[in-house]
Enzyme design. Sequence first.
Site, PDB file in Angstrom:
ATOM      1  N   ASN A 114      85.039   8.569  28.360  1.00 43.86           N
ATOM      2  CA  ASN A 114      84.128   9.677  28.082  1.00 43.86           C
ATOM      3  C   ASN A 114      84.343  10.317  26.710  1.00 43.86           C
ATOM      4  O   ASN A 114      84.049  11.494  26.514  1.00 43.86           O
ATOM      5  CB  ASN A 114      84.171  10.698  29.226  1.00 43.86           C
ATOM      6  CG  ASN A 114      85.534  11.307  29.413  1.00 43.86           C
ATOM      7  OD1 ASN A 114      86.463  10.992  28.666  1.00 43.86           O
ATOM      8  ND2 ASN A 114      85.680  12.175  30.390  1.00 43.86           N
ATOM      9  N   GLU A 128      99.894  20.832  24.290  1.00 43.12           N
ATOM     10  CA  GLU A 128      99.332  19.563  23.814  1.00 43.12           C
ATOM     11  C   GLU A 128      99.410  19.454  22.294  1.00 43.12           C
ATOM     12  O   GLU A 128      99.751  18.383  21.754  1.00 43.12           O
ATOM     13  CB  GLU A 128      97.885  19.428  24.304  1.00 43.12           C
ATOM     14  CG  GLU A 128      97.797  19.258  25.825  1.00 43.12           C
ATOM     15  CD  GLU A 128      96.383  19.313  26.390  1.00 43.12           C
ATOM     16  OE1 GLU A 128      96.241  19.227  27.617  1.00 43.12           O
ATOM     17  OE2 GLU A 128      95.420  19.442  25.614  1.00 43.12           O
TER      18      GLU A 128
HETATM   19  P1  GDP Z   1      88.472  16.612  31.558  1.00 42.48           P
HETATM   20  O1  GDP Z   1      89.338  17.843  31.448  1.00 42.48           O
HETATM   21  O2  GDP Z   1      86.993  16.920  31.468  1.00 42.48           O
HETATM   22  O3  GDP Z   1      88.878  15.541  30.558  1.00 42.48           O
HETATM   23  O4  GDP Z   1      88.654  15.993  33.019  1.00 42.48           O
HETATM   24  P2  GDP Z   1      89.931  15.822  34.002  1.00 42.48           P
HETATM   25  O5  GDP Z   1      91.078  16.660  33.545  1.00 42.48           O
HETATM   26  O6  GDP Z   1      89.436  15.969  35.394  1.00 42.48           O
HETATM   27  O7  GDP Z   1      90.324  14.267  33.831  1.00 42.48           O
HETATM   28  C1  GDP Z   1      91.005  13.815  32.699  1.00 42.48           C
HETATM   29  C2  GDP Z   1      90.421  12.485  32.264  1.00 42.48           C
HETATM   30  O8  GDP Z   1      90.665  11.513  33.273  1.00 42.48           O
HETATM   31  C3  GDP Z   1      88.904  12.472  32.084  1.00 42.48           C
HETATM   32  O9  GDP Z   1      88.474  12.946  30.834  1.00 42.48           O
HETATM   33  C4  GDP Z   1      88.595  10.986  32.240  1.00 42.48           C
HETATM   34  O10 GDP Z   1      88.870  10.252  31.041  1.00 42.48           O
HETATM   35  C5  GDP Z   1      89.597  10.580  33.306  1.00 42.48           C
HETATM   36  N1  GDP Z   1      88.982  10.605  34.639  1.00 42.48           N
HETATM   37  C6  GDP Z   1      88.604  11.684  35.367  1.00 42.48           C
HETATM   38  N2  GDP Z   1      88.051  11.315  36.549  1.00 42.48           N
HETATM   39  C7  GDP Z   1      88.067   9.955  36.551  1.00 42.48           C
HETATM   40  C8  GDP Z   1      87.638   8.955  37.494  1.00 42.48           C
HETATM   41  O11 GDP Z   1      87.123   9.263  38.564  1.00 42.48           O
HETATM   42  N3  GDP Z   1      87.844   7.654  37.126  1.00 42.48           N
HETATM   43  C9  GDP Z   1      88.426   7.291  35.951  1.00 42.48           C
HETATM   44  N4  GDP Z   1      88.607   5.996  35.654  1.00 42.48           N
HETATM   45  N5  GDP Z   1      88.843   8.201  35.051  1.00 42.48           N
HETATM   46  C10 GDP Z   1      88.662   9.500  35.332  1.00 42.48           C
END
Ligand code: GDP
Length: 140
Positions: A114, A128
């Site tokens: 993403n 970080e």
């Molecule tokens: P963020 O803070 O928006 O980056 O989201 P999160 O902290 O929930 O997750 C960290 C990162 O893990 C996300 O940016 C994605 O790259 C990855 N990620 C989150 N959910 C998923 C998932 O369901 N599948 C996979 N493959 N990667 C995920």
Amino acid sequence: MAGTRTFSIIKPDATERNLTGAVNKVIEEGGLRIVAQRRIKMTREQAERFYSVHAERPFFGELVDFMTSGPVVVQVLEGENAVARYRDVMGATNPEEAAEGTIRALFAKSIGENSAHGSDSDENAAIEIAQFFSEADIAG
Ligand code: GDP
């Protein structure tokens, strides 16, 4: 006034498609200033440490594989309410839910690949930033 800081990563899916400049344009037009930036290849150890809060999540292995699959650009961004502002500029984690014009709506390939990371609190931003930059690397 300089405002506050957040930590950003332009992820491998974006660097692979040569989108660093395109992502930076959205960051700058979103009112944030790039006050430190370095292109690196993360080691597994760095990626595992960085995402250690997600260690128990089912996608952790996939996430570490992805973040070490190619170069990333680590950045410090500065602006008014930098953490919240950059979360707005990035858009929702899942690109299908990301608002129009956000980095993830424009560029992300999937919920995993993403395109961008942004800190989720001032406390985590400080932790970080310190993992990748010293104060001498940052020029606001
Ligand atoms: P963020 O803070 O928006 O980056 O989201 P999160 O902290 O929930 O997750 C960290 C990162 O893990 C996300 O940016 C994605 O790259 C990855 N990620 C989150 N959910 C998923 C998932 O369901 N599948 C996979 N493959 N990667 C995920």
